[in-house]
Motif scaffolding. Sequence first.
Motif, PDB file in Angstrom:
ATOM      1  N   ARG A   2      -4.014  -1.716   7.535  1.00  0.00           N
ATOM      2  CA  ARG A   2      -4.408  -0.305   7.537  1.00  0.00           C
ATOM      3  C   ARG A   2      -3.246   0.624   7.207  1.00  0.00           C
ATOM      4  N   LEU A   3      -2.199   0.059   6.632  1.00  0.00           N
ATOM      5  CA  LEU A   3      -1.048   0.868   6.239  1.00  0.00           C
ATOM      6  C   LEU A   3      -1.456   1.872   5.164  1.00  0.00           C
ATOM      7  N   GLN A   4      -1.050   3.133   5.360  1.00  0.00           N
ATOM      8  CA  GLN A   4      -1.385   4.188   4.411  1.00  0.00           C
ATOM      9  C   GLN A   4      -0.179   4.664   3.604  1.00  0.00           C
ATOM     10  N   LYS A   5       0.997   4.664   4.242  1.00  0.00           N
ATOM     11  CA  LYS A   5       2.194   5.190   3.583  1.00  0.00           C
ATOM     12  C   LYS A   5       3.353   4.227   3.806  1.00  0.00           C
ATOM     13  N   LEU A   6       4.034   3.865   2.711  1.00  0.00           N
ATOM     14  CA  LEU A   6       5.170   2.952   2.763  1.00  0.00           C
ATOM     15  C   LEU A   6       6.371   3.637   2.127  1.00  0.00           C
ATOM     16  N   GLN A   7       7.448   3.769   2.903  1.00  0.00           N
ATOM     17  CA  GLN A   7       8.665   4.403   2.393  1.00  0.00           C
ATOM     18  C   GLN A   7       9.829   3.435   2.524  1.00  0.00           C
ATOM     19  N   LEU A  22      -0.047  -6.149  -1.464  1.00  0.00           N
ATOM     20  CA  LEU A  22      -0.548  -4.775  -1.462  1.00  0.00           C
ATOM     21  C   LEU A  22      -2.056  -4.750  -1.647  1.00  0.00           C
ATOM     22  N   GLY A  23      -2.605  -5.815  -2.242  1.00  0.00           N
ATOM     23  CA  GLY A  23      -4.041  -5.898  -2.407  1.00  0.00           C
ATOM     24  C   GLY A  23      -4.776  -6.106  -1.105  1.00  0.00           C
ATOM     25  N   MET A  24      -4.032  -6.439  -0.047  1.00  0.00           N
ATOM     26  CA  MET A  24      -4.621  -6.614   1.272  1.00  0.00           C
ATOM     27  C   MET A  24      -4.561  -5.324   2.084  1.00  0.00           C
ATOM     28  N   MET A  25      -4.107  -4.237   1.441  1.00  0.00           N
ATOM     29  CA  MET A  25      -3.938  -2.954   2.124  1.00  0.00           C
ATOM     30  C   MET A  25      -4.811  -1.908   1.439  1.00  0.00           C
ATOM     31  N   PRO A  26      -6.096  -1.898   1.702  1.00  0.00           N
ATOM     32  CA  PRO A  26      -7.003  -0.992   0.981  1.00  0.00           C
ATOM     33  C   PRO A  26      -6.766   0.481   1.277  1.00  0.00           C
ATOM     34  N   ASP A  27      -6.085   0.804   2.385  1.00  0.00           N
ATOM     35  CA  ASP A  27      -5.848   2.199   2.746  1.00  0.00           C
ATOM     36  C   ASP A  27      -4.517   2.728   2.225  1.00  0.00           C
ATOM     37  N   LEU A  28      -3.712   1.873   1.593  1.00  0.00           N
ATOM     38  CA  LEU A  28      -2.398   2.289   1.129  1.00  0.00           C
ATOM     39  C   LEU A  28      -2.544   3.241  -0.055  1.00  0.00           C
ATOM     40  N   VAL A  29      -2.064   4.466   0.124  1.00  0.00           N
ATOM     41  CA  VAL A  29      -2.205   5.485  -0.921  1.00  0.00           C
ATOM     42  C   VAL A  29      -0.866   6.018  -1.412  1.00  0.00           C
ATOM     43  N   SER A  30       0.235   5.704  -0.699  1.00  0.00           N
ATOM     44  CA  SER A  30       1.518   6.299  -1.057  1.00  0.00           C
ATOM     45  C   SER A  30       2.645   5.284  -0.900  1.00  0.00           C
ATOM     46  N   ILE A  31       3.450   5.109  -1.956  1.00  0.00           N
ATOM     47  CA  ILE A  31       4.658   4.294  -1.910  1.00  0.00           C
ATOM     48  C   ILE A  31       5.821   5.153  -2.383  1.00  0.00           C
ATOM     49  N   ILE A  32       6.823   5.281  -1.533  1.00  0.00           N
ATOM     50  CA  ILE A  32       7.998   6.081  -1.861  1.00  0.00           C
ATOM     51  C   ILE A  32       9.218   5.175  -1.854  1.00  0.00           C
ATOM     52  N   GLY A  33       9.860   5.036  -3.002  1.00  0.00           N
ATOM     53  CA  GLY A  33      11.059   4.215  -3.118  1.00  0.00           C
ATOM     54  C   GLY A  33      12.232   5.042  -3.598  1.00  0.00           C
ATOM     55  N   TRP A  34      13.362   4.872  -2.958  1.00  0.00           N
ATOM     56  CA  TRP A  34      14.557   5.642  -3.309  1.00  0.00           C
ATOM     57  C   TRP A  34      15.764   4.713  -3.337  1.00  0.00           C
ATOM     58  N   ARG A  35      16.458   4.731  -4.458  1.00  0.00           N
ATOM     59  CA  ARG A  35      17.639   3.898  -4.654  1.00  0.00           C
ATOM     60  C   ARG A  35      17.327   2.413  -4.464  1.00  0.00           C
TER      61      ARG A  35
END
Length: 229
Positions: A76-81, A95-108
Amino acid sequence: SVGFLEKLKILDGEGCSRLKSFPAMKLTSLEQFKLRYCHSLESFPEILGRMESIKELDLKETPVKKFPLSFGNLTRLQKLQLSLTGVNGIPLSSLGMMPDLVSIIGWRWELSPFPEDDDGAEKVSSTLSSNIQYLQFRCCNLTDDFFRIVLPWFANVKNLDLPGNSFTVIPECIKECHFLTRLNLNYCEFLREIRGIPPNLKYFSAIECRSLTSSCRSKLLNQVLFLSI
């Protein structure tokens, strides 16, 4: 035993700079898992069974280099930073097992080189979640291979934020991102050419992209877009 405290709701390891590893976890009640600024943590713990209460995971300044396939049990993860990690460490199929994931933020991130199959490109799984709406890879040293190998996993993205990267060409295949409405390419100093424009793009920004050819600039200025060049 910390990985089997079934009533635990908050596990806070933020700022534990010497923390090197976590045991396998089966924390069905866990709602918050804080791991920011854990400078010595290089692997994410095994997730034994579904953990459906965690909605957001922030690994800022935590240099995780390896994620287990069971990472997908955070269903049920929605946001991954993430920062200071890499795409080689993340099993994209999870990630295909996370249907609620709508946001991925990657930095450096260190995203290159990309994993490839025997044909020279990683195969895109038909079961991958198509719900990612916001995708940010900021200052990740992305090369041209990003669009060929990684972007197809996120074909339904709406907001694509790619400032400060190293690619030289935006290929024509970006037109396949039919839902993309915002594209940020600011400070991509090596970007020379943009060959495709997504059909539903409403906002485009390419500030300080000093290598863009004059012909490419003229083409862009003829588009019905908001330009910041």
